[in-house]
Motif scaffolding. Structure first.
Motif, PDB file in Angstrom:
ATOM      1  N   SER A  35     -16.662  -3.169   4.543  1.00 26.23           N
ATOM      2  CA  SER A  35     -16.258  -4.502   4.991  1.00 26.23           C
ATOM      3  C   SER A  35     -17.447  -5.244   5.585  1.00 26.23           C
ATOM      4  CB  SER A  35     -15.156  -4.412   6.044  1.00 26.23           C
ATOM      5  OG  SER A  35     -14.001  -3.846   5.489  1.00 26.23           O
ATOM      6  N   TYR A  36     -17.458  -6.570   5.418  1.00 28.08           N
ATOM      7  CA  TYR A  36     -18.536  -7.399   5.962  1.00 28.08           C
ATOM      8  C   TYR A  36     -18.240  -7.670   7.430  1.00 28.08           C
ATOM      9  CZ  TYR A  36     -22.445 -10.642   5.658  1.00 28.08           C
ATOM     10  OH  TYR A  36     -23.664 -11.265   5.813  1.00 28.08           O
ATOM     11  N   ARG A  37     -18.272  -6.625   8.219  1.00 28.61           N
ATOM     12  CA  ARG A  37     -18.048  -6.692   9.671  1.00 28.61           C
ATOM     13  C   ARG A  37     -19.395  -6.508  10.350  1.00 28.61           C
ATOM     14  NH1 ARG A  37     -14.852  -2.356  13.223  1.00 28.61           N
ATOM     15  NH2 ARG A  37     -15.179  -3.355  15.220  1.00 28.61           N
ATOM     16  N   LEU A  38     -19.761  -7.476  11.166  1.00 25.82           N
ATOM     17  CA  LEU A  38     -21.105  -7.501  11.730  1.00 25.82           C
ATOM     18  C   LEU A  38     -21.267  -6.570  12.920  1.00 25.82           C
ATOM     19  CD1 LEU A  38     -21.770 -11.340  11.621  1.00 25.82           C
ATOM     20  CD2 LEU A  38     -22.249  -9.633   9.873  1.00 25.82           C
ATOM     21  N   SER A  39     -22.342  -5.800  12.887  1.00 29.51           N
ATOM     22  CA  SER A  39     -22.735  -4.980  14.033  1.00 29.51           C
ATOM     23  C   SER A  39     -23.518  -5.873  14.995  1.00 29.51           C
ATOM     24  CB  SER A  39     -23.619  -3.825  13.557  1.00 29.51           C
ATOM     25  OG  SER A  39     -24.876  -4.329  13.109  1.00 29.51           O
ATOM     26  N   PRO A  40     -23.812  -5.397  16.200  1.00 34.53           N
ATOM     27  CA  PRO A  40     -24.625  -6.202  17.127  1.00 34.53           C
ATOM     28  C   PRO A  40     -25.979  -6.609  16.528  1.00 34.53           C
ATOM     29  CG  PRO A  40     -23.553  -4.438  18.326  1.00 34.53           C
ATOM     30  CD  PRO A  40     -23.291  -4.185  16.863  1.00 34.53           C
ATOM     31  N   SER A  41     -26.638  -5.716  15.791  1.00 30.33           N
ATOM     32  CA  SER A  41     -27.934  -6.077  15.199  1.00 30.33           C
ATOM     33  C   SER A  41     -27.744  -7.095  14.072  1.00 30.33           C
ATOM     34  CB  SER A  41     -28.680  -4.842  14.690  1.00 30.33           C
ATOM     35  OG  SER A  41     -27.965  -4.196  13.661  1.00 30.33           O
ATOM     36  N   ASP A  42     -26.632  -7.011  13.330  1.00 30.13           N
ATOM     37  CA  ASP A  42     -26.335  -8.009  12.293  1.00 30.13           C
ATOM     38  C   ASP A  42     -26.135  -9.384  12.930  1.00 30.13           C
ATOM     39  OD1 ASP A  42     -26.338  -6.052  10.245  1.00 30.13           O
ATOM     40  OD2 ASP A  42     -24.196  -5.651  10.569  1.00 30.13           O
ATOM     41  N   LYS A  43     -25.412  -9.434  14.036  1.00 31.86           N
ATOM     42  CA  LYS A  43     -25.175 -10.707  14.735  1.00 31.86           C
ATOM     43  C   LYS A  43     -26.492 -11.316  15.201  1.00 31.86           C
ATOM     44  CE  LYS A  43     -20.513  -9.544  16.198  1.00 31.86           C
ATOM     45  NZ  LYS A  43     -19.616  -9.238  17.309  1.00 31.86           N
ATOM     46  N   GLN A  44     -27.393 -10.480  15.676  1.00 29.45           N
ATOM     47  CA  GLN A  44     -28.699 -10.964  16.109  1.00 29.45           C
ATOM     48  C   GLN A  44     -29.476 -11.539  14.932  1.00 29.45           C
ATOM     49  OE1 GLN A  44     -29.883 -11.474  19.113  1.00 29.45           O
ATOM     50  NE2 GLN A  44     -31.762 -12.302  18.256  1.00 29.45           N
ATOM     51  N   ARG A  45     -29.387 -10.900  13.771  1.00 29.49           N
ATOM     52  CA  ARG A  45     -30.057 -11.384  12.562  1.00 29.49           C
ATOM     53  C   ARG A  45     -29.522 -12.768  12.184  1.00 29.49           C
ATOM     54  NH1 ARG A  45     -28.745  -7.421   9.040  1.00 29.49           N
ATOM     55  NH2 ARG A  45     -30.218  -6.074  10.092  1.00 29.49           N
ATOM     56  N   PHE A  46     -28.204 -12.962  12.271  1.00 25.25           N
ATOM     57  CA  PHE A  46     -27.602 -14.267  11.984  1.00 25.25           C
ATOM     58  C   PHE A  46     -28.110 -15.320  12.963  1.00 25.25           C
ATOM     59  CE2 PHE A  46     -24.543 -12.560   9.012  1.00 25.25           C
ATOM     60  CZ  PHE A  46     -24.179 -13.668   8.255  1.00 25.25           C
ATOM     61  N   ARG A  47     -28.176 -14.973  14.249  1.00 28.56           N
ATOM     62  CA  ARG A  47     -28.672 -15.934  15.253  1.00 28.56           C
ATOM     63  C   ARG A  47     -30.094 -16.370  14.924  1.00 28.56           C
ATOM     64  NH1 ARG A  47     -26.555 -12.062  18.691  1.00 28.56           N
ATOM     65  NH2 ARG A  47     -24.478 -12.605  19.379  1.00 28.56           N
ATOM     66  N   GLU A  48     -30.944 -15.408  14.569  1.00 30.60           N
ATOM     67  CA  GLU A  48     -32.329 -15.723  14.248  1.00 30.60           C
ATOM     68  C   GLU A  48     -32.427 -16.620  13.018  1.00 30.60           C
ATOM     69  OE1 GLU A  48     -34.077 -11.849  13.904  1.00 30.60           O
ATOM     70  OE2 GLU A  48     -34.001 -11.497  16.076  1.00 30.60           O
ATOM     71  N   LEU A  49     -31.634 -16.328  11.996  1.00 28.05           N
ATOM     72  CA  LEU A  49     -31.638 -17.163  10.791  1.00 28.05           C
ATOM     73  C   LEU A  49     -31.142 -18.571  11.101  1.00 28.05           C
ATOM     74  CD1 LEU A  49     -30.336 -14.602   8.163  1.00 28.05           C
ATOM     75  CD2 LEU A  49     -32.587 -15.698   8.203  1.00 28.05           C
ATOM     76  N   ALA A  50     -30.115 -18.700  11.921  1.00 31.01           N
ATOM     77  CA  ALA A  50     -29.571 -20.009  12.273  1.00 31.01           C
ATOM     78  C   ALA A  50     -30.595 -20.838  13.063  1.00 31.01           C
ATOM     79  CB  ALA A  50     -28.285 -19.840  13.074  1.00 31.01           C
TER      80      ALA A  50
END
Length: 105
Positions: A87-102
């Motif tokens: 499932s495309y469920r974000l881990s804490p490190s995934d969430k951080q990656r999204f923040r950086e990209l945004a």
């Protein structure tokens, strides 16, 4: 009752309505091509049922009264760690990656 309308199976425009609220979602040809490619890569993943994919939609939004229009010009897939399975469920490190990209836009 919520309604979803689509002009044709190959349409790049989707109209959704819930009561007096409306949403028109339009995808550019390039965005549709990128989405199809990303979805296809999820189906050939090692898991039997495939892996969900996700990313960032890039485009514009406009509102006129209770009608919203969203134009998706590009799709930027974002790989995740799949810490919780396919499932495309974000881990804490995934969430951080999204923040950086945004933030880099």
């Amino acid at each position: 009752m919520n309604e979803v309308g689509r002009a044709a199976l190959d349409s790049t425009t989707f109209n959704l309505r819930s009561g007096s609220l409306g949403l028109t979602l339009r995808f550019s040809g390039a965005a549709i091509a990128a989405l199809k490619s990303d979805l296809a890569s999820g189906f050939v993943s090692p898991q039997r049922r495939g892996a969900e994919t996700g990313g960032i939609l890039i485009g514009d939004m406009a509102q006129q009264n209770s009608q919203w229009a969203v134009m998706v010009d590009a799709i930027s897939p974002v790989a995740i760690d799949y810490q919780y399975g396919p499932s495309y469920r974000l881990s804490p490190s995934d969430k951080q990656r999204f923040r950086e990209l945004a933030q880099t836009g």
